[in-house]
Design a protein around this motif. Structure first.
Motif, mmCIF file in Angstrom:
data_model
loop_
_atom_site.group_PDB
_atom_site.id
_atom_site.type_symbol
_atom_site.label_atom_id
_atom_site.label_comp_id
_atom_site.label_asym_id
_atom_site.label_seq_id
_atom_site.Cartn_x
_atom_site.Cartn_y
_atom_site.Cartn_z
ATOM 1 N N TRP A 80 15.928 73.435 17.672
ATOM 2 C CA TRP A 80 17.014 73.872 18.535
ATOM 3 C C TRP A 80 16.480 74.822 19.600
ATOM 4 O O TRP A 80 16.777 76.027 19.584
ATOM 5 N N GLN A 82 16.164 77.036 22.808
ATOM 6 C CA GLN A 82 17.202 77.676 23.619
ATOM 7 C C GLN A 82 16.568 78.465 24.755
ATOM 8 O O GLN A 82 15.447 78.956 24.630
ATOM 9 N N ASP A 83 17.324 78.610 25.818
ATOM 10 C CA ASP A 83 16.901 79.436 26.947
ATOM 11 C C ASP A 83 17.589 80.788 26.767
ATOM 12 O O ASP A 83 18.758 80.955 27.082
ATOM 13 N N ILE A 84 16.849 81.766 26.226
ATOM 14 C CA ILE A 84 17.430 83.075 25.927
ATOM 15 C C ILE A 84 16.924 84.061 26.965
ATOM 16 O O ILE A 84 15.722 84.330 27.042
#
Length: 174
Positions: A80, A82-84
């Motif tokens: 998973w 993600q672009d955090i």
């Protein structure tokens, strides 16, 4: 066959240390020593081998850091991504500085918890196990040395009285 042991009870740790050294020098087998607090140097005086628990701790720490690395790579990169905060998860190496605290905590977690389990298993301290303390005074202010008897009961009793024991008992152990 009888399993007799002698309980030599001492009231001072220095006298106990001298008695352990004299007992080992006389080639008598010391089964166990019960003390109310840790006595520095007693393990060496008894001739016990050094503990290998530190090796276990290192191995458990390696397992912890390996698990943390695998878990973070799988969860944050493969499964998973993600672009955090504008930082995309393209590879584990690029995001590794953010993962260092998690790797450290998992190393400590695995080492600590598995060490407790290893210590209990090695010491045979199972839940609901009956206490094996031969004399209640060893939890307060006395020291007890348990020595095996091999058809030399009278000799051992006089030997331990000469080493400074305040009380010497011969017990049939089952």
């Amino acid at each position: 066959m009888s399993n007799k042991v002698i309980y030599a009870i001492y009231n001072d740790d220095d006298i106990l240390m001298d008695a352990v050294k004299q007992t080992r020098a006389a080639h008598h087998h010391i089964e166990e020593v019960f003390t109310p607090f840790p006595v520095h140097g007693l393990d060496k005086a008894m001739g016990l081998a050094p503990t290998r628990l530190a090796i276990c701790a290192f191995i458990y720490g390696c397992i912890g850091i390996s698990f943390a690395t695998w878990m973070m790579n799988f969860v944050m990169i493969q499964d998973w991504p993600q672009d955090i905060g504008g930082k995309p998860s393209f590879s584990y190496i690029e995001n590794m500085p953010a993962f260092v605290p998690i790797m450290f905590e998992m190393t400590v977690f695995f080492a600590a918890h598995l060490m407790v389990i290893t210590f209990y298993m090695r010491s045979k301290l199972w839940p609901f196990k009956q206490a094996e303390n031969p004399d209640v005074r060893t939890t307060d202010d006395h020291f007890l040395m348990e020595v095996a008897v091999n058809n030399n009961e009278e000799e051992l009793v006089s030997f331990f009285k000469n080493t400074g024991a305040v009380e010497v008992k011969v017990i049939e152990k089952h």
